[in-house]
Structure formats: structure tokens, C-alpha cells
Design an enzyme around this catalytic site. Structure first.
Site, PDB file in Angstrom:
ATOM      1  N   ARG A  64       0.829  -1.216   0.000  1.00  0.00           N
ATOM      2  CA  ARG A  64       0.000   0.000   0.000  1.00  0.00           C
ATOM      3  C   ARG A  64       0.863   1.265   0.000  1.00  0.00           C
ATOM      4  O   ARG A  64       0.411   2.303  -0.470  1.00  0.00           O
ATOM      5  CB  ARG A  64      -0.932  -0.004   1.206  1.00  0.00           C
ATOM      6  CG  ARG A  64      -2.163  -0.842   0.950  1.00  0.00           C
ATOM      7  CD  ARG A  64      -3.095  -0.816   2.120  1.00  0.00           C
ATOM      8  NE  ARG A  64      -4.410  -1.310   1.734  1.00  0.00           N
ATOM      9  CZ  ARG A  64      -5.328  -1.712   2.593  1.00  0.00           C
ATOM     10  NH1 ARG A  64      -5.078  -1.685   3.891  1.00  0.00           N
ATOM     11  NH2 ARG A  64      -6.495  -2.137   2.168  1.00  0.00           N
TER      12      ARG A  64
ATOM     13  N   LYS B 215     -15.547 -15.422   6.617  1.00  0.00           N
ATOM     14  CA  LYS B 215     -16.980 -15.315   6.900  1.00  0.00           C
ATOM     15  C   LYS B 215     -17.864 -15.122   5.675  1.00  0.00           C
ATOM     16  O   LYS B 215     -17.604 -14.256   4.842  1.00  0.00           O
ATOM     17  CB  LYS B 215     -17.214 -14.130   7.830  1.00  0.00           C
ATOM     18  CG  LYS B 215     -16.770 -14.362   9.252  1.00  0.00           C
ATOM     19  CD  LYS B 215     -17.012 -13.092  10.009  1.00  0.00           C
ATOM     20  CE  LYS B 215     -17.033 -13.301  11.512  1.00  0.00           C
ATOM     21  NZ  LYS B 215     -17.345 -12.009  12.145  1.00  0.00           N
TER      22      LYS B 215
ATOM     23  N   GLY C 238      -6.914  -6.924   0.913  1.00  0.00           N
ATOM     24  CA  GLY C 238      -5.607  -6.861   1.559  1.00  0.00           C
ATOM     25  C   GLY C 238      -4.996  -8.239   1.740  1.00  0.00           C
ATOM     26  O   GLY C 238      -3.823  -8.454   1.439  1.00  0.00           O
TER      27      GLY C 238
ATOM     28  N   GLY D  83     -12.432  -4.216   1.482  1.00  0.00           N
ATOM     29  CA  GLY D  83     -13.836  -3.813   1.553  1.00  0.00           C
ATOM     30  C   GLY D  83     -14.217  -2.868   0.426  1.00  0.00           C
ATOM     31  O   GLY D  83     -15.302  -2.970  -0.152  1.00  0.00           O
TER      32      GLY D  83
HETATM   33  C1  3PG Z   1      -8.566  -1.722   4.719  1.00  0.00           C
HETATM   34  O1  3PG Z   1      -7.627  -2.245   5.311  1.00  0.00           O
HETATM   35  O2  3PG Z   1      -9.446  -2.394   4.133  1.00  0.00           O
HETATM   36  C2  3PG Z   1      -8.651  -0.239   4.637  1.00  0.00           C
HETATM   37  O3  3PG Z   1      -7.434   0.344   5.026  1.00  0.00           O
HETATM   38  C3  3PG Z   1      -9.806   0.269   5.463  1.00  0.00           C
HETATM   39  O4  3PG Z   1      -9.615  -0.046   6.823  1.00  0.00           O
HETATM   40  P1  3PG Z   1     -10.888  -0.208   7.770  1.00  0.00           P
HETATM   41  O5  3PG Z   1     -11.607  -1.454   7.327  1.00  0.00           O
HETATM   42  O6  3PG Z   1     -10.343  -0.308   9.166  1.00  0.00           O
HETATM   43  O7  3PG Z   1     -11.757   1.015   7.570  1.00  0.00           O
END
Ligand code: 3PG
Ligand code: MG
Length: 399
Positions: A41, A206, A356, A380
Site C-alpha cells: 500500500r 466469513k 488486503g 472492503g
Molecule cells: C482496509 O484495510 O481495508 C482499509 O485500510 C480500510 O480499513 P478499515 O476497514 O479499518 O476502515
């Protein structure tokens, strides 16, 4: 859709201007040593930062790391990230000890043209993630005071309605950075008219996390291959016993409905690796899915499943993969994830890796990143994009 871009901003000239860049520098850290275990990242935001530095901007970078609870917590400090960012940029990155306090103010004020500062973790401030508009707005005012323009290059966070993502662009001239643009360009190829067959591989622990994306993708995809911890809830829905594997009881009925809705589309494992415990040295065997011992838990997909998934992937013209197939962090249980990843690289298809964990798996397993079409920095965020949801960070750039 009318999003202004970094090139538009560079075209106006940024020399001597303060440019506030929201990045997603939320990198995984080693629990014991605190070392950065995957800097993907950080590398992903270099094109945007490099362009701004080259154009003589005073670059103020901000990001979150992990999920601290709205106050400073040394375990989530961005300081190690500042060091790594400096190495990769080949420039000194000045680190502010706080986000919008005295240290941040003097750091930003002291920037020369072409210099870079990194502010401390945004989530050390309650206002960043607050659901209260006024509280978020007050924090956004403080952040916005550090910039004459705003660049969003935090693709991994565009699905969050947070101050730095959603409220700051309402306060400053705003553009999308190179990473955000590229991510949106690539993901829109999957939501438009993907070349067929379109095969999606989902893993991770999940079903409940992936339900919305499964619902959205099921009508569009040709095949949906399911592995990882979530496959056991699907296997249970087929009437199989899954031992002590991960199981979301309340999702069994939902899984049954999904399979009935799209007969033949969802492909589940036929064999799995079942272990005595969740540990790399646990006794384990490959078993058929109808023979999982009652005292064992599934930790990976088995070789016959890998072969079946690989055969489906070899036909594909478009592939999206999110989520590991097993506990790939433990070497004995990484074969499924590796096998699927290798099959994706061999397919003559446009392939996108989202999430990730899957991106980290690609690098941790030593696979060649360039043999994938695109590795998304968003977990996400990429899933919500594919679900067709409005992403607050993108919407904010469109206004
Ligand atoms: C992630 O790791 O998916 C992003 O950096 C967002 O992090 P978060 O899910 O804690 O908002
Ligand atoms: Mg706009």
C-alpha cells in the site's frame, strides 16, 4: 461522472502550494516486532506522491492505520510507515507526532517546496470516524487547514464515510490521485461487460462479510468458486458435517438459498485439509468433504479441489479473486491459496486480485505480481465497488 484528476491539478501548477493527500497506508505490522510485513500500500501511492514532489508541492500526507479507538495508541503509530515511505520515495519524510495539533502545525508550516510530511494516524482523533456530522466536520476543518488542495489516493478507504475521505473534499479543491483512478478504471471493467467466462473466486473466513457481494455477483458471473473458512457454512448447507471448522450457523439457510438460486454456478470444495488444531504443527490430513472428522477443523482446500478450481479458471477470460483459500500464513496450509493463485496467473484472462489478504498472500507466497492484471489495494472498498454501492469517497470527488 466528472472527477477531476491529479493531472488537472498539476496542470494548474502546484509549486509552493500545500497539497493534502489522503493515502491508505494501513499496512500489516508484525505483532511481535511491529515491522511492516507488506509495504504494497505504501508503494501504491508513490506515483501520486512522486508527481507532487516533482512539481514542487508541499505534500502533506495523512492516513489511518488499524483501528485505534479515537485516541493516541503507540501500537498504531504511523512512524514506522514514515520511515519506509521515505526510503521508497528516496526523500526525507517529516513525521508529525500528532494529526492536527502543535506538531502537525509546525511540521506543515516548516515544509519547503517539494518536501513531504506524514501526519500521525487520523484515527487517533474521534472526529475522523464519528457518525456525528458536526464532530466529523470540526475535525475536517482542522485537516483542511493544512492544504490548499486535496488529493484522494486512499482507494482502500473510499467506502468509509470518514472526515478525511468524505468531509475534507467538501472544504478544498479536490482531485482523484493516480491510484484511485486506476482502481476505478480496472474495477469498472468488471462491472461493465466483462469478457466471458467470468469466474470469481471467494475465500476468507466469513460468509456474512461476503454475502452482499455474492448476491450482487451471482446473476453476473459464470462460475463462483468458494474456498476459505466460509466454504464450511456452504458445505453444511449441503447437509455435510464440518467437524470443528468455522461455521456461521445463522447463515446456513442463506447459503442453501444462494445455491438453489443459481444451480451449478457455485463450485465448492470436494476435499479439504482437516487439522487437529489451529496451529502450523497440528496433525492434519486431506479428507473428502463428506468425511471431515468431528474433532477436526478445515484449514485449507485439498488438492482435488485445487485441480477443479484450476480447470474452471483455465477457461476464464475475466477473473476476480478475493480471500485466501486456507490459513496461508501457516506454510502447511498454504497449498490451496498458492494453487489457486498460480492457476489465475496461468489463465489467459484479465485477472483482478482484491483484498488486503489476497494481495498480501500473492506477495508472501513469492508470486510475480506482474502476472496478475491488477492487484487492488482495496479489500472492503473493492467488494463494495463490485456490489454497485455508492462509495462516499468517490461521491465526494464527483461533487
Ligand atoms: C482496509 O484495510 O481495508 C482499509 O485500510 C480500510 O480499513 P478499515 O476497514 O479499518 O476502515
Ligand atoms: Mg468535484
Amino acid at each position: 461522472m466528472s472527477i477531476r484528476t491529479l493531472d488537472d491539478l498539476l496542470g494548474e501548477g502546484v509549486s509552493g502550494r500545500r497539497v493534502l493527500v489522503r493515502a491508505d497506508l494501513n499496512v500489516p505490522l508484525d505483532k511481535q516486532t511491529g515491522d511492516i510485513t507488506d509495504d504494497g500500500r505504501i508503494r501504491a501511492v508513490l506515483p501520486t506522491l512522486g508527481a507532487l514532489v516533482g512539481a514542487g508541492a508541499k505534500v502533506v500526507v495523512c492516513s489511518h492505520l488499524g483501528r485505534p479507538k479515537g485516541s493516541p495508541d503507540p501500537a498504531f503509530s504511523l512512524r514506522p510507515v514514515a520511515g519506509r515511505l521515505g526510503e521508497l520515495l528516496g526523500a526525507d519524510v517529516r513525521f508529525a507526532e500528532d494529526t492536527v495539533g502543535d506538531s502537525a502545525r509546525s511540521t506543515v508550516d516548516g515544509l519547503a517546496d517539494g518536501q513531504v510530511a506524514l501526519l500521525e494516524n487520523l484515527r487517533f482523533n474521534k472526529g475522523e470516524t464519528s457518525k456525528d456530522e458536526a464532530e466529523r466536520g470540526a475535525f475536517a476543518d482542522q485537516l483542511a487547514a493544512f492544504g490548499d488542495a486535496y488529493v484522494d489516493d486512499a482507494f482502500g478507504a473510499v467506502h468509509r464515510k470518514h472526515a478525511s475521505v468524505y468531509d475534507v473534499p467538501a472544504r478544498l479543491p479536490h482531485v482523484a490521485g493516480r491510484l484511485v483512478l486506476r482502481e476505478v478504471e480496472v474495477l469498472s471493467r468488471l462491472t461493465g461487460e466483462p469478457e466471458r467466462p467470468y469466474v470469481v473466486v471467494l475465500g476468507g473466513s466469513k460468509v456474512s462479510d461476503k454475502l452482499a457481494v455474492i448476491e450482487a455477483l451471482l446473476p453476473t458471473v459464470d462460475r463462483l468458486l468458494i474456498g476459505g473458512g466460509m466454504c464450511f457454512t456452504f458445505l453444511k448447507a449441503q447437509g455435510l458435517e464440518v467437524g470443528t471448522s468455522l461455521l456461521e450457523k445463522e447463515m446456513v439457510e442463506t447459503c442453501r438459498n444462494l445455491m438453489e438460486r443459481a444451480p451449478g454456478k457455485i463450485m465448492l470444495p470436494v476435499d479439504v485439509v482437516a487439522a487437529d488444531a489451529f496451529a502450523p504443527d497440528a496433525a492434519h490430513d486431506t479428507v473428502r468433504v463428506d468425511g471431515i472428522p468431528s474433532h477436526r477443523l478445515g484449514v485449507d482446500i485439498g488438492p482435488e479441489t485445487v485441480a477443479g478450481f484450476a480447470a474452471a479458471l483455465s477457461q476464464a477470460k475475466t477473473i476476480f479473486w478475493n480471500g485466501p483459500m486456507g490459513v496461508f500464513e501457516m506454510a502447511p496450509f498454504a497449498h490451496g491459496t498458492r494453487g489457486v493463485a498460480e492457476a489465475i496467473t496461468k489463465a489467459d484472462a484479465f485477472s483482478v486480485v482484491g483484498g488486503g489478504d489476497s494481495a498480501a498472500a500473492v506477495r508472501a507466497l513469492g508470486l510475480d505480481e506482474s502476472s496478475f492484471g491488477h492487484i487492488s489495494t482495496g479489500g472492503g472498498a473493492s467488494l463494495e465497488y463490485l456490489e454497485g454501492k455508492t462509495l462516499p469517497g468517490i461521491a465526494a470527488l464527483e461533487n
